[in-house]
Design an enzyme around this catalytic site. Sequence first.
Site, mmCIF file in Angstrom:
data_model
loop_
_atom_site.group_PDB
_atom_site.id
_atom_site.type_symbol
_atom_site.label_atom_id
_atom_site.label_comp_id
_atom_site.label_asym_id
_atom_site.label_seq_id
_atom_site.Cartn_x
_atom_site.Cartn_y
_atom_site.Cartn_z
ATOM 1 N N ARG A 94 38.097 36.400 47.366
ATOM 2 C CA ARG A 94 38.058 37.469 46.350
ATOM 3 C C ARG A 94 39.167 37.291 45.317
ATOM 4 O O ARG A 94 38.980 37.565 44.131
ATOM 5 C CB ARG A 94 38.205 38.839 47.039
ATOM 6 C CG ARG A 94 36.972 39.223 47.839
ATOM 7 C CD ARG A 94 37.218 40.448 48.699
ATOM 8 N NE ARG A 94 37.353 41.662 47.924
ATOM 9 C CZ ARG A 94 37.831 42.802 48.411
ATOM 10 N NH1 ARG A 94 38.230 42.877 49.673
ATOM 11 N NH2 ARG A 94 37.909 43.867 47.652
ATOM 12 N N ARG A 154 33.961 43.929 35.814
ATOM 13 C CA ARG A 154 34.707 42.864 36.472
ATOM 14 C C ARG A 154 34.424 41.502 35.840
ATOM 15 O O ARG A 154 34.954 40.499 36.312
ATOM 16 C CB ARG A 154 34.321 42.806 37.942
ATOM 17 C CG ARG A 154 35.349 43.444 38.890
ATOM 18 C CD ARG A 154 34.714 43.383 40.243
ATOM 19 N NE ARG A 154 35.557 43.457 41.375
ATOM 20 C CZ ARG A 154 35.703 44.551 42.134
ATOM 21 N NH1 ARG A 154 35.153 45.674 41.792
ATOM 22 N NH2 ARG A 154 36.428 44.483 43.228
ATOM 23 N N LYS A 188 44.061 49.537 43.854
ATOM 24 C CA LYS A 188 43.136 50.130 42.886
ATOM 25 C C LYS A 188 42.462 51.408 43.413
ATOM 26 O O LYS A 188 42.512 52.451 42.757
ATOM 27 C CB LYS A 188 42.100 49.060 42.533
ATOM 28 C CG LYS A 188 40.871 49.528 41.805
ATOM 29 C CD LYS A 188 40.028 48.330 41.395
ATOM 30 C CE LYS A 188 39.319 47.629 42.558
ATOM 31 N NZ LYS A 188 38.292 48.447 43.225
ATOM 32 N N ARG A 212 44.158 46.977 56.448
ATOM 33 C CA ARG A 212 43.398 48.081 55.868
ATOM 34 C C ARG A 212 42.235 48.484 56.785
ATOM 35 O O ARG A 212 41.547 47.632 57.325
ATOM 36 C CB ARG A 212 42.864 47.610 54.522
ATOM 37 C CG ARG A 212 42.297 48.690 53.686
ATOM 38 C CD ARG A 212 42.490 48.404 52.233
ATOM 39 N NE ARG A 212 41.446 47.536 51.712
ATOM 40 C CZ ARG A 212 41.331 47.239 50.423
ATOM 41 N NH1 ARG A 212 42.210 47.691 49.557
ATOM 42 N NH2 ARG A 212 40.368 46.454 50.019
ATOM 43 N N ARG A 227 36.571 46.414 56.948
ATOM 44 C CA ARG A 227 35.437 45.989 56.136
ATOM 45 C C ARG A 227 35.293 44.474 56.201
ATOM 46 O O ARG A 227 36.286 43.746 56.189
ATOM 47 C CB ARG A 227 35.681 46.401 54.675
ATOM 48 C CG ARG A 227 34.948 47.636 54.259
ATOM 49 C CD ARG A 227 35.415 48.173 52.940
ATOM 50 N NE ARG A 227 35.643 47.168 51.907
ATOM 51 C CZ ARG A 227 36.181 47.450 50.720
ATOM 52 N NH1 ARG A 227 36.533 48.671 50.424
ATOM 53 N NH2 ARG A 227 36.369 46.507 49.824
HETATM 54 P P1 AMP Z 1 35.717 46.943 45.572
HETATM 55 O O1 AMP Z 1 35.619 48.023 46.580
HETATM 56 O O2 AMP Z 1 35.823 47.454 44.161
HETATM 57 O O3 AMP Z 1 36.776 45.935 45.889
HETATM 58 O O4 AMP Z 1 34.300 46.160 45.629
HETATM 59 C C1 AMP Z 1 33.841 45.555 46.820
HETATM 60 C C2 AMP Z 1 32.850 44.448 46.502
HETATM 61 O O5 AMP Z 1 31.731 44.987 45.783
HETATM 62 C C3 AMP Z 1 33.396 43.336 45.602
HETATM 63 O O6 AMP Z 1 34.105 42.355 46.331
HETATM 64 C C4 AMP Z 1 32.087 42.789 45.012
HETATM 65 O O7 AMP Z 1 31.380 41.989 45.937
HETATM 66 C C5 AMP Z 1 31.273 44.057 44.803
HETATM 67 N N1 AMP Z 1 31.541 44.635 43.461
HETATM 68 C C6 AMP Z 1 32.172 45.824 43.178
HETATM 69 N N2 AMP Z 1 32.225 46.023 41.861
HETATM 70 C C7 AMP Z 1 31.624 44.960 41.273
HETATM 71 C C8 AMP Z 1 31.393 44.566 39.936
HETATM 72 N N3 AMP Z 1 31.810 45.327 38.897
HETATM 73 N N4 AMP Z 1 30.751 43.393 39.725
HETATM 74 C C9 AMP Z 1 30.327 42.618 40.736
HETATM 75 N N5 AMP Z 1 30.532 42.912 42.028
HETATM 76 C C10 AMP Z 1 31.175 44.070 42.309
#
Ligand code: AMP
Length: 215
Positions: free
Chosen positions: A165, A82, A8, A121, A154
């Site tokens: 996740r 999400r 993504k 990663r 991370r």
């Molecule tokens: P990402 O980099 O998009 O994978 O986001 C990393 C983390 O941020 C996710 O695993 C969630 O803990 C939090 N997060 C990001 N976007 C959202 C969202 N739209 N709703 C809830 N938690 C989010």
Amino acid sequence: MCPPGAGKGTQAKQLTDRFHLRHLSSGDILRAEKAAGTDLGKTLGQYMDAGKLVPDDVVVKVMASALSANNAAGLLLDGFPRTVEQAKALDDQLAAAGKALDVVVVMDADPALIVRRISGRRSCPKCGRVYHTETLKPRKDGVCDDCGTTLVLREDDREEVVRQRLETYRRQTEPVIAYYRGRAGLKVIDVDGAGTPKAVLKSLAAKLAELGLGS
Ligand code: AMP
């Protein structure tokens, strides 16, 4: 819409450049808040590090202010919404601004591939650029090409967190795809995230071109 590790973030950055869009990543925005060490950031960190979603009310508020601060013509939302609750809140905000979503991209990949991908990663904690120990190496080992910062694994990219996740995605994010599919005037594009970043981008750009979007 996309499970963790299906590519993504990488695709979002490429599409942003190619289609001259503004990239709004909820993950990046939440990570910046966490890195700032505010009270809100500390609370967010507990959810993020455990591979759980940050509560809807918090994310909706943070993204609503990011959206109103970035009301440029073309926006690419990455990682938001999400949950169905978030999707409804986004609809409300867009409707109030006289706007609507044009395209939703659904990218999927095999869970075993996802776990393999994520374990390699490495991310830049400063500028957010993402690398991979095998497939996307920086010029100098462990150091960001763009800003020279030391790359990190991370917390939420650790294997056990990735499995959590994936489970969160199936339970809370997949229903958002059904929420959008079949909506009049909204195009939903399905892409297989299994290929190389270049191949995935090619297929994604071709699908967007079929819809008359982009160059
Ligand atoms: P990402 O980099 O998009 O994978 O986001 C990393 C983390 O941020 C996710 O695993 C969630 O803990 C939090 N997060 C990001 N976007 C959202 C969202 N739209 N709703 C809830 N938690 C989010």
